[in-house]
Motif scaffolding. Sequence first.
Motif, PDB file in Angstrom:
ATOM      1  N   LYS A 152       9.123  30.213  -1.987  1.00 22.31           N
ATOM      2  CA  LYS A 152       7.950  30.328  -2.862  1.00 22.31           C
ATOM      3  C   LYS A 152       7.028  31.367  -2.251  1.00 22.31           C
ATOM      4  N   ARG A 153       6.617  32.344  -3.058  1.00 16.19           N
ATOM      5  CA  ARG A 153       5.851  33.473  -2.520  1.00 16.19           C
ATOM      6  C   ARG A 153       4.529  33.632  -3.275  1.00 16.19           C
ATOM      7  N   PHE A 154       3.490  33.975  -2.519  1.00  7.50           N
ATOM      8  CA  PHE A 154       2.168  34.164  -3.097  1.00  7.50           C
ATOM      9  C   PHE A 154       1.596  35.524  -2.687  1.00  7.50           C
ATOM     10  N   ASP A 155       0.916  36.130  -3.621  1.00  8.45           N
ATOM     11  CA  ASP A 155       0.139  37.352  -3.373  1.00  8.45           C
ATOM     12  C   ASP A 155      -1.314  36.898  -3.374  1.00  8.45           C
ATOM     13  N   THR A 156      -1.846  36.646  -2.185  1.00 10.26           N
ATOM     14  CA  THR A 156      -3.113  35.921  -2.059  1.00 10.26           C
ATOM     15  C   THR A 156      -4.242  36.811  -1.560  1.00 10.26           C
ATOM     16  N   HIS A 157      -5.338  36.796  -2.291  1.00  3.74           N
ATOM     17  CA  HIS A 157      -6.566  37.470  -1.865  1.00  3.74           C
ATOM     18  C   HIS A 157      -7.556  36.403  -1.403  1.00  3.74           C
ATOM     19  N   PHE A 158      -8.121  36.629  -0.213  1.00  6.41           N
ATOM     20  CA  PHE A 158      -9.095  35.726   0.385  1.00  6.41           C
ATOM     21  C   PHE A 158     -10.500  36.313   0.192  1.00  6.41           C
ATOM     22  N   PHE A 159     -11.466  35.431  -0.082  1.00  3.90           N
ATOM     23  CA  PHE A 159     -12.857  35.844  -0.263  1.00  3.90           C
ATOM     24  C   PHE A 159     -13.770  34.985   0.616  1.00  3.90           C
ATOM     25  N   LEU A 160     -14.853  35.592   1.088  1.00  5.03           N
ATOM     26  CA  LEU A 160     -15.915  34.854   1.777  1.00  5.03           C
ATOM     27  C   LEU A 160     -17.041  34.550   0.796  1.00  5.03           C
ATOM     28  N   ALA A 161     -17.677  33.388   0.980  1.00  4.46           N
ATOM     29  CA  ALA A 161     -18.867  33.047   0.198  1.00  4.46           C
ATOM     30  C   ALA A 161     -19.732  32.109   1.027  1.00  4.46           C
ATOM     31  N   VAL A 162     -21.011  32.391   1.079  1.00  4.23           N
ATOM     32  CA  VAL A 162     -21.937  31.469   1.735  1.00  4.23           C
ATOM     33  C   VAL A 162     -22.170  30.295   0.789  1.00  4.23           C
ATOM     34  N   ALA A 163     -21.939  29.096   1.268  1.00  3.65           N
ATOM     35  CA  ALA A 163     -22.053  27.906   0.423  1.00  3.65           C
ATOM     36  C   ALA A 163     -23.504  27.658   0.025  1.00  3.65           C
ATOM     37  N   PRO A 164     -23.754  27.302  -1.232  1.00  8.18           N
ATOM     38  CA  PRO A 164     -25.120  26.957  -1.645  1.00  8.18           C
ATOM     39  C   PRO A 164     -25.630  25.765  -0.841  1.00  8.18           C
ATOM     40  N   ALA A 165     -26.854  25.856  -0.372  1.00 10.62           N
ATOM     41  CA  ALA A 165     -27.391  24.839   0.538  1.00 10.62           C
ATOM     42  C   ALA A 165     -27.507  23.466  -0.106  1.00 10.62           C
ATOM     43  N   ASP A 166     -27.739  23.410  -1.427  1.00  2.00           N
ATOM     44  CA  ASP A 166     -27.974  22.109  -2.059  1.00  2.00           C
ATOM     45  C   ASP A 166     -26.757  21.585  -2.812  1.00  2.00           C
ATOM     46  N   GLN A 167     -25.590  22.203  -2.618  1.00  2.00           N
ATOM     47  CA  GLN A 167     -24.358  21.689  -3.218  1.00  2.00           C
ATOM     48  C   GLN A 167     -23.498  21.050  -2.131  1.00  2.00           C
ATOM     49  N   LEU A 168     -22.931  19.893  -2.420  1.00  2.00           N
ATOM     50  CA  LEU A 168     -22.158  19.140  -1.444  1.00  2.00           C
ATOM     51  C   LEU A 168     -20.673  19.432  -1.614  1.00  2.00           C
ATOM     52  N   ALA A 169     -20.044  19.975  -0.582  1.00  2.00           N
ATOM     53  CA  ALA A 169     -18.604  20.235  -0.609  1.00  2.00           C
ATOM     54  C   ALA A 169     -17.847  18.966  -0.226  1.00  2.00           C
ATOM     55  N   LEU A 170     -16.849  18.605  -1.051  1.00  2.00           N
ATOM     56  CA  LEU A 170     -16.060  17.409  -0.794  1.00  2.00           C
ATOM     57  C   LEU A 170     -14.695  17.573  -1.440  1.00  2.00           C
ATOM     58  N   HIS A 171     -13.633  17.189  -0.709  1.00  2.00           N
ATOM     59  CA  HIS A 171     -12.265  17.322  -1.211  1.00  2.00           C
ATOM     60  C   HIS A 171     -12.069  16.489  -2.477  1.00  2.00           C
ATOM     61  N   ASP A 172     -11.019  16.864  -3.251  1.00  2.00           N
ATOM     62  CA  ASP A 172     -10.842  16.246  -4.569  1.00  2.00           C
ATOM     63  C   ASP A 172     -10.094  14.924  -4.552  1.00  2.00           C
ATOM     64  N   GLY A 173      -9.441  14.565  -3.452  1.00  2.00           N
ATOM     65  CA  GLY A 173      -8.707  13.306  -3.377  1.00  2.00           C
ATOM     66  C   GLY A 173      -7.355  13.346  -4.068  1.00  2.00           C
ATOM     67  N   GLY A 174      -6.975  14.518  -4.600  1.00  2.00           N
ATOM     68  CA  GLY A 174      -5.679  14.674  -5.250  1.00  2.00           C
ATOM     69  C   GLY A 174      -4.793  15.604  -4.428  1.00  2.00           C
ATOM     70  N   GLU A 175      -4.904  16.904  -4.701  1.00  2.00           N
ATOM     71  CA  GLU A 175      -4.159  17.879  -3.913  1.00  2.00           C
ATOM     72  C   GLU A 175      -4.640  17.894  -2.461  1.00  2.00           C
ATOM     73  N   THR A 176      -5.903  17.573  -2.261  1.00  2.00           N
ATOM     74  CA  THR A 176      -6.460  17.541  -0.907  1.00  2.00           C
ATOM     75  C   THR A 176      -6.936  16.130  -0.586  1.00  2.00           C
ATOM     76  N   VAL A 177      -6.666  15.696   0.641  1.00  2.00           N
ATOM     77  CA  VAL A 177      -6.928  14.304   1.012  1.00  2.00           C
ATOM     78  C   VAL A 177      -8.020  14.156   2.073  1.00  2.00           C
ATOM     79  N   ASP A 178      -8.499  15.264   2.602  1.00  2.00           N
ATOM     80  CA  ASP A 178      -9.567  15.204   3.602  1.00  2.00           C
ATOM     81  C   ASP A 178     -10.243  16.566   3.621  1.00  2.00           C
ATOM     82  N   SER A 179     -11.435  16.617   4.188  1.00  2.00           N
ATOM     83  CA  SER A 179     -12.153  17.883   4.282  1.00  2.00           C
ATOM     84  C   SER A 179     -13.090  17.846   5.486  1.00  2.00           C
ATOM     85  N   ILE A 180     -13.466  19.049   5.928  1.00  2.00           N
ATOM     86  CA  ILE A 180     -14.287  19.130   7.127  1.00  2.00           C
ATOM     87  C   ILE A 180     -15.002  20.477   7.181  1.00  2.00           C
TER      88      ILE A 180
END
Length: 262
Positions: A152-180
């Motif tokens: 399986k092959r991917f042509d992947t572009h990576f981007f940087l973004a500063v996270a908004p201070a008042d938005q909470l990042a949290l994994h979805d519990g489906g494809e991803t099971v933990d976050s940090i």
Amino acid sequence: MSEARLLPAATVLLLRDGAGGLEVFMVQRHYQIDFAGGALVFPGGKVDARDYAPDLRPRLAPAPALRDDLIPFAIAAIRESFEECGILLARPAGSDALVDAERLTAIEARWREPLAKGSIGILDVVAAEDLTLALDRLTHYSHWVTPGFMPKRFDTHFFLAVAPADQLALHDGGETVDSIWIRPDDAIAEAIAGKRSVIFPTRMNLSVLTRDGDAAGAVARAAGKPPVRVEPWIEDREDGQFLVIGAEAGYDRTAAPISELK
């Protein structure tokens, strides 16, 4: 045997300044996923056909630094960050400010699940909510192509973004099971110690982040150095098989044991 078709994909490295310096948001993939199962990765996924929709163009903030061919990848990066961790890089139409936490809660409750399931596209969300996708908050960071010998092959572009201070990042519990939120050098150290699974492209992109002490510095570095296309190849050496990348990509090493690709 012919090479597998390249699938366009996008990944976003969400950054913040923590008490100990620069931190990046990472998610752990579900162990049953066929590619990089169980690995610690950045949010991302395949570019959806609907990310190319012409009707999206009026809903995009101007981003002169992004080449036109990168626009669908940038849209996918924003969509995937919303699907996988609930961060939405978008503004109410006519506003200079990103969607605030209260508005995001309502948007998430209505749209995040159907978007993640693929029953709607990102255009459905931004049209219904009268939003503009903040492509100008993304900085093109790197470009990796899965080697031809992989199934399986991917042509992947990576981007940087500063996270908004008042938005909470949290994994979805489906494809991803933990976050940090983690310092890049800590993530690399835990991978070396065997505490976490971090595949080769992820580790290389983490290594560049260790060069900067804060999010602004990381973004400025990326903006000043256009990415080089990286497609690893295999070399047989006396001490085993190694993945090799070109020195022109600017990473801190050019070879790693083949196991780091898995």
